[in-house]
Scaffold this motif. Structure first.
Motif, PDB file in Angstrom:
ATOM      1  N   GLU A 115       0.834  -1.206   0.000  1.00 12.38           N
ATOM      2  CA  GLU A 115       0.000   0.000   0.000  1.00 12.38           C
ATOM      3  C   GLU A 115       0.864   1.250   0.000  1.00 12.38           C
ATOM      4  O   GLU A 115       1.850   1.354   0.744  1.00 12.38           O
ATOM      5  CB  GLU A 115      -0.913   0.020   1.226  1.00 12.38           C
ATOM      6  CG  GLU A 115      -1.819   1.247   1.261  1.00 12.38           C
ATOM      7  CD  GLU A 115      -2.637   1.364   2.536  1.00 12.38           C
ATOM      8  OE1 GLU A 115      -3.675   2.049   2.521  1.00 12.38           O
ATOM      9  OE2 GLU A 115      -2.221   0.766   3.559  1.00 12.38           O
ATOM     10  N   ARG A 130       2.833   7.631  -2.088  1.00 14.76           N
ATOM     11  CA  ARG A 130       2.311   7.505  -3.447  1.00 14.76           C
ATOM     12  C   ARG A 130       3.027   8.446  -4.425  1.00 14.76           C
ATOM     13  O   ARG A 130       3.129   8.155  -5.612  1.00 14.76           O
ATOM     14  CB  ARG A 130       0.813   7.813  -3.434  1.00 14.76           C
ATOM     15  CG  ARG A 130       0.064   7.429  -4.687  1.00 14.76           C
ATOM     16  CD  ARG A 130      -1.389   7.866  -4.610  1.00 14.76           C
ATOM     17  NE  ARG A 130      -2.034   7.439  -3.376  1.00 14.76           N
ATOM     18  CZ  ARG A 130      -2.551   6.236  -3.182  1.00 14.76           C
ATOM     19  NH1 ARG A 130      -2.480   5.323  -4.130  1.00 14.76           N
ATOM     20  NH2 ARG A 130      -3.143   5.939  -2.045  1.00 14.76           N
ATOM     21  N   GLU A 156      -7.221  13.074  -7.492  1.00 10.22           N
ATOM     22  CA  GLU A 156      -5.936  12.484  -7.858  1.00 10.22           C
ATOM     23  C   GLU A 156      -6.067  10.986  -8.073  1.00 10.22           C
ATOM     24  O   GLU A 156      -5.464  10.426  -8.999  1.00 10.22           O
ATOM     25  CB  GLU A 156      -4.904  12.768  -6.761  1.00 10.22           C
ATOM     26  CG  GLU A 156      -4.415  14.199  -6.714  1.00 10.22           C
ATOM     27  CD  GLU A 156      -3.662  14.594  -7.972  1.00 10.22           C
ATOM     28  OE1 GLU A 156      -2.834  13.785  -8.438  1.00 10.22           O
ATOM     29  OE2 GLU A 156      -3.923  15.691  -8.488  1.00 10.22           O
ATOM     30  N   ARG A 157      -6.858  10.316  -7.270  1.00 10.90           N
ATOM     31  CA  ARG A 157      -7.025   8.875  -7.409  1.00 10.90           C
ATOM     32  C   ARG A 157      -7.804   8.526  -8.681  1.00 10.90           C
ATOM     33  O   ARG A 157      -7.520   7.505  -9.319  1.00 10.90           O
ATOM     34  CB  ARG A 157      -7.693   8.319  -6.154  1.00 10.90           C
ATOM     35  CG  ARG A 157      -6.763   8.349  -4.958  1.00 10.90           C
ATOM     36  CD  ARG A 157      -7.477   8.228  -3.629  1.00 10.90           C
ATOM     37  NE  ARG A 157      -6.520   8.385  -2.529  1.00 10.90           N
ATOM     38  CZ  ARG A 157      -6.856   8.617  -1.265  1.00 10.90           C
ATOM     39  NH1 ARG A 157      -8.133   8.721  -0.926  1.00 10.90           N
ATOM     40  NH2 ARG A 157      -5.919   8.758  -0.349  1.00 10.90           N
ATOM     41  N   ARG A 158      -8.749   9.372  -9.046  1.00  2.00           N
ATOM     42  CA  ARG A 158      -9.459   9.138 -10.312  1.00  2.00           C
ATOM     43  C   ARG A 158      -8.512   9.232 -11.491  1.00  2.00           C
ATOM     44  O   ARG A 158      -8.622   8.476 -12.456  1.00  2.00           O
ATOM     45  CB  ARG A 158     -10.615  10.128 -10.462  1.00  2.00           C
ATOM     46  CG  ARG A 158     -11.821   9.809  -9.555  1.00  2.00           C
ATOM     47  CD  ARG A 158     -13.036  10.596  -9.983  1.00  2.00           C
ATOM     48  NE  ARG A 158     -12.855  12.039  -9.848  1.00  2.00           N
ATOM     49  CZ  ARG A 158     -13.137  12.729  -8.752  1.00  2.00           C
ATOM     50  NH1 ARG A 158     -13.611  12.108  -7.666  1.00  2.00           N
ATOM     51  NH2 ARG A 158     -12.961  14.037  -8.707  1.00  2.00           N
ATOM     52  N   LYS A 159      -7.566  10.153 -11.425  1.00  3.89           N
ATOM     53  CA  LYS A 159      -6.591  10.306 -12.503  1.00  3.89           C
ATOM     54  C   LYS A 159      -5.754   9.040 -12.684  1.00  3.89           C
ATOM     55  O   LYS A 159      -5.319   8.726 -13.795  1.00  3.89           O
ATOM     56  CB  LYS A 159      -5.642  11.472 -12.214  1.00  3.89           C
ATOM     57  CG  LYS A 159      -6.261  12.844 -12.297  1.00  3.89           C
ATOM     58  CD  LYS A 159      -5.215  13.897 -11.944  1.00  3.89           C
ATOM     59  CE  LYS A 159      -5.791  15.282 -11.853  1.00  3.89           C
ATOM     60  NZ  LYS A 159      -4.780  16.291 -11.419  1.00  3.89           N
ATOM     61  N   ARG A 160      -5.516   8.329 -11.586  1.00  3.75           N
ATOM     62  CA  ARG A 160      -4.645   7.168 -11.636  1.00  3.75           C
ATOM     63  C   ARG A 160      -5.381   5.876 -12.012  1.00  3.75           C
ATOM     64  O   ARG A 160      -4.749   4.837 -12.200  1.00  3.75           O
ATOM     65  CB  ARG A 160      -3.939   6.991 -10.292  1.00  3.75           C
ATOM     66  CG  ARG A 160      -2.937   8.082  -9.985  1.00  3.75           C
ATOM     67  CD  ARG A 160      -2.085   7.730  -8.788  1.00  3.75           C
ATOM     68  NE  ARG A 160      -2.839   7.788  -7.555  1.00  3.75           N
ATOM     69  CZ  ARG A 160      -2.876   8.862  -6.757  1.00  3.75           C
ATOM     70  NH1 ARG A 160      -2.240   9.963  -7.094  1.00  3.75           N
ATOM     71  NH2 ARG A 160      -3.572   8.842  -5.636  1.00  3.75           N
ATOM     72  N   GLN A 161      -6.701   5.956 -12.102  1.00  2.00           N
ATOM     73  CA  GLN A 161      -7.456   4.754 -12.459  1.00  2.00           C
ATOM     74  C   GLN A 161      -7.208   4.383 -13.920  1.00  2.00           C
ATOM     75  O   GLN A 161      -7.168   5.263 -14.788  1.00  2.00           O
ATOM     76  CB  GLN A 161      -8.952   4.993 -12.222  1.00  2.00           C
ATOM     77  CG  GLN A 161      -9.330   5.050 -10.752  1.00  2.00           C
ATOM     78  CD  GLN A 161     -10.805   5.349 -10.552  1.00  2.00           C
ATOM     79  OE1 GLN A 161     -11.514   5.703 -11.494  1.00  2.00           O
ATOM     80  NE2 GLN A 161     -11.275   5.220  -9.323  1.00  2.00           N
ATOM     81  N   PRO A 162      -7.082   3.092 -14.221  1.00  2.00           N
ATOM     82  CA  PRO A 162      -6.831   2.666 -15.617  1.00  2.00           C
ATOM     83  C   PRO A 162      -8.062   2.913 -16.476  1.00  2.00           C
ATOM     84  O   PRO A 162      -9.171   2.962 -15.992  1.00  2.00           O
ATOM     85  CB  PRO A 162      -6.526   1.174 -15.472  1.00  2.00           C
ATOM     86  CG  PRO A 162      -7.135   0.771 -14.177  1.00  2.00           C
ATOM     87  CD  PRO A 162      -7.094   1.968 -13.283  1.00  2.00           C
TER      88      PRO A 162
END
Length: 283
Positions: free
Chosen positions: A43, A122, A277-283
């Motif tokens: 993590e 991260r 930011e996490r949405r940006k990193r989603q495939p």
């Protein structure tokens, strides 16, 4: 960055002790780390920096973000910039970033590097919030290091630096490169989400009134001399927006100069930034 082989122990999780800065052992920091963090896991955590005000309530801010850290999977880093660093009894040297041979901004960045070596972060970018004296620090840190930020939250600074090329630092930025050894990058600043937060009743001026006898007095200071924190925040917001830097502002109703009352608004905004930011990193 290679992490330390030192095995994490009881005091490295949850609310930690204060650790001396390896760059300047007169300064220190404490953390809040999610209690179920696994050193041998995979993590990665986000990093949030909270900068105290003049009263140095570092632990209170750290503890106020404990639930946020657990829920958002983040490490909270709170530096302690001791009073009296440059002169006996002085309270404010850290607010100007560089004073008395101490580069507070660079010490903070080295603290971030220490944390990155000990835990899995991260990104080398982080969120930063400061209230009052910490608000001094957070907006000037944005000017110096936008490339290291995910977002900046500026809480009720007593004295603000404007993007003003007609006056020297701290009033403006005319001599910014000679003071800090780097040019200000307004284009990079436009990429950083900016939050401002203040209480609707934050109108007292006893601590921030400026006169020609004050050590902070310089050419251009007179335009702020009789204004309160609400007016100074408004001037900063207008100045940033005039340079196409977007600002979101929260005015907390019925509250004066109390950083603890700002935490809910700050955490809501930080949560939104981390979610984006996490949405940006989603495939």
């Amino acid at each position: 960055m290679e992490r330390s082989p030192r095995k994490l122990g009881f005091y490295d999780l949850g609310a930690t002790p204060y650790f001396a800065s390896r760059m300047d052992q007169r300064l220190s920091y404490c953390l809040y780390v999610p209690r179920d963090y696994q050193q041998d896991g995979c993590e990665q955590l986000d990093l949030v920096v909270i900068v105290h005000g003049t009263a140095r309530w570092a632990e209170q801010y750290r503890n106020g973000f404990a639930d946020f850290a657990e829920q958002q999977r983040a490490i909270i880093l709170v530096p302690l910039f001791a009073a009296g660093m440059t002169d006996p009894g002085e309270l404010s040297s850290y607010k100007l970033m560089r004073s008395g041979g101490i580069a507070y901004d660079l010490v903070l960045l080295d603290m971030v590097d220490e944390v990155n070596e000990r835990y899995r972060l991260r990104s080398d970018r982080f969120l930063i919030h400061g209230f009052s004296g910490g608000g001094h620090f957070s907006h000037r840190f944005l000017y110096l290091h936008p490339e290291r930020l995910l977002g900046v939250s500026i809480g009720a600074p007593g004295i603000v630096t404007l993007l003003d090329g007609q006056h020297d630092f701290w009033v403006g930025i005319r001599n910014f490169s000679s003071v800090f050894g780097k040019d200000i990058d307004i284009a990079a600043m436009r990429e950083i989400p900016v939050h401002m937060v203040i209480g609707s009743e934050d109108t007292e001026t006893w601590e921030i009134r400026l006169t020609p006898e004050d050590s902070w007095w310089m050419d251009g200071a007179e335009r702020l001399a009789e204004t309160n924190r609400l007016q100074r925040m408004a001037a900063l917001r207008e100045n940033l927006e005039s340079h196409s830097i977007a600002v979101r502002q929260d005015i907390v109703p019925g509250v004066g100069h109390d950083g603890r009352a700002m935490l809910a608004a700050v955490q809501t905004w930080f949560g939104e930034i981390l979610a984006a930011e996490r949405r940006k990193r989603q495939p």
